[in-house]
Write an enzyme that holds these catalytic residues in place. Structure first.
Site, PDB file in Angstrom:
ATOM      1  CB  SER A 128      -1.122  -0.014   1.334  1.00 61.43           C
ATOM      2  OG  SER A 128      -1.608   1.417   1.252  1.00 61.43           O
ATOM      3  CE1 TYR A 182      -4.371  -2.311   4.920  1.00 60.48           C
ATOM      4  CE2 TYR A 182      -3.561  -0.269   4.816  1.00 60.48           C
ATOM      5  CZ  TYR A 182      -4.275  -0.931   4.288  1.00 60.48           C
ATOM      6  OH  TYR A 182      -3.889  -1.713   2.719  1.00 60.48           O
TER       7      TYR A 182
END
Length: 254
Positions: free
Chosen positions: A145, A158
């Site tokens: 990501s 995350y």
């Protein structure tokens, strides 16, 4: 479609929605026999039925990748059985995203997010990669990501798991590449299925980027096809940014 994955078999985790679903659908359209994996049997059947209706090959294998090595091994075994003895491509896509601040994150949540986002793909890769090598080779595509490299004031937990996956990509490339298994990753930016006539708050994060818009799941799926296929046969250990230029170019505020 050009059938770039004709004759290949693929396991895609978290394939019942968003990016994972798009990857499964595009892989099947490119000729692969795909195992769609996820927790929801209803959504899994929907994805599989759609693929089959378009002439593709797909099967659903339900799996709750909770981080236990047993769950990852069970998925690898069942997917291998459904795919008639081999997995040529593994896409480690499944993950969960709690958007809390660091101070608001409790220990149970911390352990759960690392279990699903890091531990589960770690042991799934451990189960699949050696079998790929024994069969003559394969490809593994991890999902990272953009937030692994560009800090946000929320979601540190995350972000750190995606940083871990990008690190594992390089380590696995070194470990399994000499055995014929290529390992690479995709780092998606803000990727959402657009709703006509409806603005999304995330659009603010892509304002001033080279692309100037959010990405779609299909864009990431096409990148996955490249990393899974022969066109990338000399590509090992990279993180391919699919973020509209968000991390690679200066963002000009409008």
């Amino acid at each position: 479609m050009s059938m770039r994955l004709a004759g290949r078999t693929a396991l895609v985790t978290g394939a019942t929605s968003n990016i994972g679903r798009a990857i499964a659908e595009v892989f099947a359209a490119e000729g692969a026999h795909v195992v769609v994996s996820g927790r929801s049997a209803e959504r899994g059947r929907e994805v599989v039925e759609g693929i089959r209706a378009r002439g593709g090959r797909a099967d659903f294998v339900r799996s709750d990748l909770d981080g236990s090595a047993a769950a990852s091994r069970a998925l690898a075994e069942e997917a291998t059985r459904v795919l008639h003895g081999r997995i040529d491509v593994l896409v480690n896509n499944a993950g969960i995203y709690p958007g809390d601040t660091t101070a608001a994150t409790d220990e149970k949540t911390f352990d759960q997010v690392y279990a699903v986002n890091v531990k589960a793909p770690f042991f799934l890769t451990a189960a699949v990669a050696p079998a790929m090598a024994e069969a003559g080779g394969g490809a593994i595509v991890n999902l990272g990501s953009w937030v692994a490299r560009l800090g946000l004031p929320i979601g540190a937990l995350y972000s750190s798991t995606k940083g871990a996956m990008e690190t594992l990509t390089r380590a696995w490339a070194a470990e399994f590449g000499p055995q014929g298994v290529r390992v690479n990753a995709i780092s998606p930016g803000v990727v959402l299925t657009p709703v006509p006539g409806e603005a999304h708050p995330a659009e603010a994060m892509v304002k001033g980027t080279p692309a100037g818009r959010m990405g779609t799941p299909d864009a990431i799926a096409n990148a996955a096809v490249y990393l899974a296929g022969d066109e990338s046969s000399f590509v090992h250990g990279i993180v391919l940014d699919g973020d509209g230029g968000r991390t690679g170019a200066a963002v000009v505020a409008g």
